[in-house]
Scaffold this active site. Structure first.
Site, PDB file in Angstrom:
ATOM      1  N   HIS A 125      40.852  33.402  49.976  1.00 36.48           N
ATOM      2  CA  HIS A 125      41.847  32.948  48.987  1.00 36.48           C
ATOM      3  C   HIS A 125      43.149  33.707  49.293  1.00 36.48           C
ATOM      4  O   HIS A 125      43.107  34.837  49.780  1.00 36.48           O
ATOM      5  CB  HIS A 125      41.321  33.341  47.606  1.00 36.48           C
ATOM      6  CG  HIS A 125      42.083  32.788  46.447  1.00 36.48           C
ATOM      7  ND1 HIS A 125      43.261  33.340  46.017  1.00 36.48           N
ATOM      8  CD2 HIS A 125      41.821  31.751  45.611  1.00 36.48           C
ATOM      9  CE1 HIS A 125      43.683  32.658  44.961  1.00 36.48           C
ATOM     10  NE2 HIS A 125      42.834  31.696  44.692  1.00 36.48           N
ATOM     11  N   ASP A 202      35.607  40.325  47.560  1.00 38.50           N
ATOM     12  CA  ASP A 202      36.210  39.495  46.524  1.00 38.50           C
ATOM     13  C   ASP A 202      35.075  38.673  45.897  1.00 38.50           C
ATOM     14  O   ASP A 202      34.599  37.700  46.495  1.00 38.50           O
ATOM     15  CB  ASP A 202      37.273  38.597  47.165  1.00 38.50           C
ATOM     16  CG  ASP A 202      37.817  37.555  46.193  1.00 38.50           C
ATOM     17  OD1 ASP A 202      37.303  37.458  45.063  1.00 38.50           O
ATOM     18  OD2 ASP A 202      38.750  36.834  46.577  1.00 38.50           O
ATOM     19  N   GLN A 205      34.194  34.306  42.939  1.00 44.24           N
ATOM     20  CA  GLN A 205      33.343  33.097  42.849  1.00 44.24           C
ATOM     21  C   GLN A 205      31.861  33.433  42.933  1.00 44.24           C
ATOM     22  O   GLN A 205      31.027  32.528  42.952  1.00 44.24           O
ATOM     23  CB  GLN A 205      33.714  32.121  43.985  1.00 44.24           C
ATOM     24  CG  GLN A 205      35.135  31.617  43.929  1.00 44.24           C
ATOM     25  CD  GLN A 205      35.409  30.736  42.717  1.00 44.24           C
ATOM     26  OE1 GLN A 205      34.499  30.245  42.047  1.00 44.24           O
ATOM     27  NE2 GLN A 205      36.681  30.538  42.407  1.00 44.24           N
ATOM     28  N   LYS A 228      36.578  33.471  35.026  1.00 45.03           N
ATOM     29  CA  LYS A 228      35.700  32.608  35.829  1.00 45.03           C
ATOM     30  C   LYS A 228      34.238  32.763  35.412  1.00 45.03           C
ATOM     31  O   LYS A 228      33.368  32.082  35.914  1.00 45.03           O
ATOM     32  CB  LYS A 228      35.880  32.920  37.315  1.00 45.03           C
ATOM     33  CG  LYS A 228      37.269  32.515  37.834  1.00 45.03           C
ATOM     34  CD  LYS A 228      37.354  32.587  39.311  1.00 45.03           C
ATOM     35  CE  LYS A 228      38.778  32.571  39.820  1.00 45.03           C
ATOM     36  NZ  LYS A 228      39.398  31.240  39.806  1.00 45.03           N
ATOM     37  N   CYS A 367      44.533  27.357  47.236  1.00 40.64           N
ATOM     38  CA  CYS A 367      45.009  28.703  47.599  1.00 40.64           C
ATOM     39  C   CYS A 367      44.285  29.228  48.836  1.00 40.64           C
ATOM     40  O   CYS A 367      43.937  30.423  48.913  1.00 40.64           O
ATOM     41  CB  CYS A 367      44.832  29.692  46.445  1.00 40.64           C
ATOM     42  SG  CYS A 367      45.840  29.301  45.041  1.00 40.64           S
TER      43      CYS A 367
HETATM   44  N1  PLP Z   1      39.562  35.035  45.006  1.00 41.19           N
HETATM   45  C1  PLP Z   1      38.871  33.893  44.913  1.00 41.19           C
HETATM   46  C2  PLP Z   1      37.750  33.630  45.867  1.00 41.19           C
HETATM   47  C3  PLP Z   1      39.218  32.956  43.940  1.00 41.19           C
HETATM   48  O1  PLP Z   1      38.536  31.806  43.860  1.00 41.19           O
HETATM   49  C4  PLP Z   1      40.286  33.231  43.059  1.00 41.19           C
HETATM   50  C5  PLP Z   1      40.712  32.246  42.056  1.00 41.19           C
HETATM   51  O2  PLP Z   1      40.511  31.075  42.187  1.00 41.19           O
HETATM   52  C6  PLP Z   1      40.944  34.460  43.193  1.00 41.19           C
HETATM   53  C7  PLP Z   1      40.560  35.322  44.177  1.00 41.19           C
HETATM   54  C8  PLP Z   1      42.064  34.836  42.266  1.00 41.19           C
HETATM   55  O3  PLP Z   1      41.583  35.021  40.991  1.00 41.19           O
HETATM   56  P1  PLP Z   1      42.597  35.293  39.768  1.00 41.19           P
HETATM   57  O4  PLP Z   1      43.597  34.189  39.814  1.00 41.19           O
HETATM   58  O5  PLP Z   1      41.728  35.246  38.556  1.00 41.19           O
HETATM   59  O6  PLP Z   1      43.204  36.627  39.996  1.00 41.19           O
END
Ligand code: PLP
Length: 409
Positions: A125, A202, A205, A228, A367
């Site tokens: 992401h 990270d 998900q 999430k 993203c």
């Molecule tokens: N990393 C992953 C794999 C994500 O799917 C997302 C959000 O969709 C993020 C990071 C960013 O999360 P946040 O916008 O809650 O900071």
């Protein structure tokens, strides 16, 4: 195993699922972007504001003590949920993005020097790419990228060849938000640790979908967002090993994070407060804890098994019913995300036509533009599932896709 009857009961906890969209009952398949909130989470927020609202940590009065107690109990709930024995390593942030920025900035400051290397993967992401690029620019570092196969699995042989004494940190997603691939982070961490390299995972998900024990995993840093996993927006978690966090400088300055301030010299608070400048989201933290307890009550293993059933059902139905369907992400271990394109139809057009039928999916690059470049596409349609989705909703979804394709062909 959760049955459709169990799911019907659980759905009652989520009033938004009864919303009518253009005269049809909402089918919400955008759970990877954010999940809906159960009544207990919203009730916690309301209860806090109406009965226990006061700023935390500094007050001598009853309400401040109460609010502090709830906030710190929430930290303990988070630690228990992810299998961490010591809450000192649980830092509340605004979300995954802020947690990664914190590590990139502070770990980078403490441990990275000119010519050092950071490793990320091709399926990250943007929030697990750009903070490292900012750091790399600031400190003249190199970024290496672990490539993926067509199926969407990481090439760990390549990873082995680029891991070297210049590598300071590896930052990879546990589960891809586009492909659903569940990466073998245990092996990545093992390989990195063999070379003395730290790993940030990270988990945005992963935490809502798969059972997790961070201590067993041995991740140095693990980050995720409350929204999430059925919790409120605006709060998330950085878990960090305390021996690393102790050596890292503060990320932001302000109240809470200090021990003593003078104009000559300021000393910093102990962990986790050193990294929590300013008034924390003590309402959000308590509501987050309620969400985690709610999930625990259902059972994350049950959730994982049921969501896998949804994914298999949806994938099979789509493949059987939709011509020229291409699914992105066919890894052997996969979470409840279905990204696809159909022939040359633009994903946005499908998204709009699904919306007109009351179905919420996400379209675009999610993203993850480098991943889109890898597949040489502009974007995909992404349906992402949560335990409150039903097999009937998937039938409705597949029929709606069929109808959209007919209109667009
Ligand atoms: N990393 C992953 C794999 C994500 O799917 C997302 C959000 O969709 C993020 C990071 C960013 O999360 P946040 O916008 O809650 O900071």
């Amino acid at each position: 195993m959760l049955t459709q009857d169990d799911i019907q009961l659980l759905r009652k906890d989520f009033p938004i699922l009864d919303e009518q969209i253009y005269g049809r009952r909402l089918v919400y398949l955008d759970n990877a972007a954010t999940t809906q909130k159960p009544v207990c989470v919203v009730d916690t927020i309301k209860h806090q504001y109406f009965h226990t609202n006061a700023n935390v940590h500094r007050g001598v009065h009853f309400l401040s003590h109460k609010a502090t107690e709830l906030h710190e109990a929430a930290r303990k709930t988070v630690a228990d949920f992810i299998g961490v024995p010591d809450e000192k390593g649980i830092i509340f942030t605004r979300g995954t993005t802020e947690a990664i920025n914190l590590v990139a900035s502070s770990f980078g400051e403490a441990f990275c020097n000119r010519g050092d290397q950071i490793i990320v993967s091709a399926m990250e992401h943007h929030s697990n790419i750009v903070p490292w690029q900012l750091l790399a620019e600031r400190k003249d570092l190199k970024i290496k990228v672990i490539p993926i196969s067509e199926k969407g699995e990481l090439d760990l042989d390549f990873f082995r060849t680029v891991l070297n004494e210049k590598t300071k940190i590896v930052a990879v997603s546990h589960v891809s938000n586009v492909l659903g691939t569940v990466n073998n982070v245990r092996e990545i961490i093992r390989m990195a640790h063999e070379k003395g390299v730290a790993v940030l995972v990270d988990g945005a998900q992963a935490v809502p979908h798969i059972p997790l024990n961070i201590s067993e995993l041995d991740a140095d840093f693990y980050v995720f967002s409350a929204h999430k996993i059925y919790g409120p927006t605006g709060i998330g978690v950085l878990f960090g090993k305390t021996e690393l966090l102790e050596k890292m400088p503060p990320y932001q300055g302000g109240g809470e994070m200090i021990a003593k301030v003078t104009f000559e010299r300021t000393t910093y608070n102990e962990l986790p407060f050193k990294f929590e400048a300013g008034t924390p989201d003590y309402i959000g933290s308590t509501a987050f804890a309620t969400a985690l307890k709610y999930v625990q009550n259902i059972g994350i293993k049950q959730i994982a098994a049921y969501e896998n059933e949804l994914l298999q059902y949806a994938s099979t139905a789509m493949l059987r019913n939709i011509d020229k369907l291409k699914i992105y992400g066919t890894a052997s271990e996969k979470s409840a995300v279905l990204s696809f394109n159909i022939g040359t139809i633009h994903p946005y057009d499908i998204g709009v036509l699904l919306d007109h039928q009351g179905i919420a999916v996400r379209t675009g690059h999610h993203c993850a533009q480098p991943l889109m470049d890898f597949y040489e596409i502009q974007g995909t349609v992404r349906a992402s599932f949560a335990f409150y989705n039903t097999l009937n909703e998937i039938d409705i979804f597949v029929e709606a896709v069929k109808k959209a394709v007919k209109m667009l062909s």
